[in-house]
Scaffold this active site. Structure first.
Site, PDB file in Angstrom:
ATOM      1  N   ASP A 161       0.809  -1.192  -0.183  1.00 45.56           N
ATOM      2  CA  ASP A 161       0.321   0.055   0.058  1.00 45.56           C
ATOM      3  C   ASP A 161       0.957   1.331  -0.113  1.00 45.56           C
ATOM      4  O   ASP A 161       1.796   1.445   0.836  1.00 45.56           O
ATOM      5  CB  ASP A 161      -0.828   0.164   1.016  1.00 45.56           C
ATOM      6  CG  ASP A 161      -1.721   1.215   1.337  1.00 45.56           C
ATOM      7  OD1 ASP A 161      -2.832   1.421   0.429  1.00 45.56           O
ATOM      8  OD2 ASP A 161      -1.437   2.159   1.853  1.00 45.56           O
ATOM      9  N   GLU A 213      -1.383  -1.663  -5.910  1.00 42.07           N
ATOM     10  CA  GLU A 213      -2.792  -1.096  -6.262  1.00 42.07           C
ATOM     11  C   GLU A 213      -2.556  -0.201  -7.498  1.00 42.07           C
ATOM     12  O   GLU A 213      -1.511   0.187  -7.894  1.00 42.07           O
ATOM     13  CB  GLU A 213      -2.984  -0.181  -5.169  1.00 42.07           C
ATOM     14  CG  GLU A 213      -3.382  -0.581  -3.740  1.00 42.07           C
ATOM     15  CD  GLU A 213      -3.847   0.485  -2.732  1.00 42.07           C
ATOM     16  OE1 GLU A 213      -4.733   0.242  -1.983  1.00 42.07           O
ATOM     17  OE2 GLU A 213      -3.070   1.270  -2.774  1.00 42.07           O
ATOM     18  N   ASP A 258      -2.518   1.518   7.005  1.00 39.79           N
ATOM     19  CA  ASP A 258      -1.801   1.049   5.802  1.00 39.79           C
ATOM     20  C   ASP A 258      -1.542  -0.360   5.688  1.00 39.79           C
ATOM     21  O   ASP A 258      -1.511  -1.046   4.426  1.00 39.79           O
ATOM     22  CB  ASP A 258      -0.386   1.889   5.630  1.00 39.79           C
ATOM     23  CG  ASP A 258      -0.957   3.476   5.602  1.00 39.79           C
ATOM     24  OD1 ASP A 258      -1.713   3.834   4.816  1.00 39.79           O
ATOM     25  OD2 ASP A 258      -0.069   4.263   6.081  1.00 39.79           O
TER      26      ASP A 258
END
Length: 392
Positions: free
Chosen positions: A193, A277, A373
């Site tokens: 992340d 991501e 996170d």
């Protein structure tokens, strides 16, 4: 069998005054060729859209026209032919990849001069001592550079560029190594992340971050930008201020690139799959000013968020992971990022209120507490599992 890998080795050049002047001229000529060729491509495309019968404007046509132009224009004959042809090849690749009308002009005030020698056999490298070496470039002759490490393999090309006050050469070499077919730790995976408070958080609970710019450097950059806005265009004071600003921001970029490279090396060495991501960073960092008819809201806050995102180097970290993955055989996967920061990893409940702060996550249903996170990185890894079944 994977093809041999290409590795770039970058060195700082020590040019003589005559060589520096030639590099400036070569860069200016390449910029003019790029802009002229891009304008020609856009004009031909506009005429084709109007229904006119026009020949296809590609690399072959423009390369032939370049030969004719060099016979007529004396200033074009100053630069070596192959760097101008390489400029046309780079433009052709950019137009095919991004679209002709999305390729940017090379503006004199924004573009950093650079040009590439594509003929590897004509480039030679010698070591002069412990700290210095020299490289032989066409029409520039032998150029001294600071020896930091030895280039490995066969030289394919050399790119000369200006960054701040110094010129650099990047040697692209084919070292003969191949990407491993199997990772050293098969079956291992990690979700990542990318955030603002912490640059990189992994599903293993590791947090990677670094200060790229000190408060004093930030204040100096602010003063230099104000000073630059007051300088007259084309003046010597503006050139010196711009060089000082470029040197300052260059150190920040170097720290960011070093952080991304080291973090990516650690992740790729430990994991056979790295799940990131899928972020549209250009859209995320778009300005919120709006238009005159519909002005934006919270413009200053959005500008601060954009600066925070860009300062963490999200895109650079992705490129570093893809680069390091060639050496380890790691597979880099991108998954949808929607709701990863609002989803509880143990129970799967989605609620924006669970994200109590930038660093704290507490599920409103099961009460699970974790770093926000790290929780998002675990959700990213789960989505990676769904796309790529891992062995074992």
């Amino acid at each position: 069998m994977f093809p041999p890998m290409l590795t770039a080795y970058r060195y700082r050049l020590s040019l003589t005054d005559e060589q520096a002047q030639r590099c400036v001229e070569y860069g200016a000529i390449c910029r003019a060729v790029w802009n002229t060729a891009l304008d020609q491509r856009r004009q031909v495309l506009r005429r084709w859209r109007r229904g006119q019968d026009v020949p296809f404007c590609g690399y072959r046509l423009q390369a032939a026209q370049l030969v004719e132009a060099k016979a007529e224009e004396e200033w074009l004959r100053v630069a070596p032919s192959h760097i101008l042809q390489q400029t046309l090849k780079d433009l052709d690749f950019a137009c095919r990849r991004h679209g002709t009308f999305k390729v940017r002009w090379r503006a004199k005030g924004r573009w950093k001069p650079s040009f590439r020698f594509p003929d590897g056999p004509r480039i030679a490298v010698e070591r002069l001592g412990r700290k210095h070496g020299r490289v032989k470039l066409p029409k520039l002759g032998w150029v001294r550079f600071r020896w930091s490490r030895a280039p490995q393999g066969t030289i394919r090309s050399a790119t000369v560029s200006l960054d701040g006050r110094h010129w650099y050469v990047s040697l692209l070499c084919e070292d003969g190594e191949h990407t491993p077919g199997i990772h050293a730790v098969p079956g291992s995976a990690a979700g990542v992340d990318r955030g603002v408070a912490v640059a990189v958080a992994t599903s293993d609970g590791d947090l990677f971050d670094r200060t790229f710019q000190t408060p004093k450097e930030h204040e100096r950059e602010r003063r230099l930008r104000r000073r630059l806005s007051r300088r007259c265009r084309g003046s010597g004071n503006r050139a010196r201020t711009k060089a000082a600003l470029s040197a300052l921001t260059g150190r920040v970029r170097a720290r960011r690139a070093d952080f991304c490279a080291q973090t990516a090396a650690v992740l790729c060495a430990k994991n056979a799959v790295v799940v990131l991501e899928r972020l549209r960073i250009a859209n995320m960092t778009a300005s919120a000013k709006g238009t005159v008819e519909m002005p934006g809201r919270n413009v200053r806050a959005k500008a601060g968020l954009n600066q925070a995102i860009l300062s963490k180097g999200w895109h650079g970290f992705k490129l570093a992971c893809e680069n390091k993955a060639r050496r380890t055989g790691t597979r880099v996967v991108e998954v949808d990022a929607a709701y990863t920061s609002q989803t509880c990893h143990p129970c799967g409940h989605v609620d924006p209120k669970s994200r109590e702060s930038q660093a704290s996550f507490r599920c409103t249903v099961c009460g699970h507490r974790e770093n926000a996170d790290v929780n998002a990185a675990k959700n990213t890894l789960v989505r990676g599992w769904a796309e790529i079944p891992l062995p074992g």
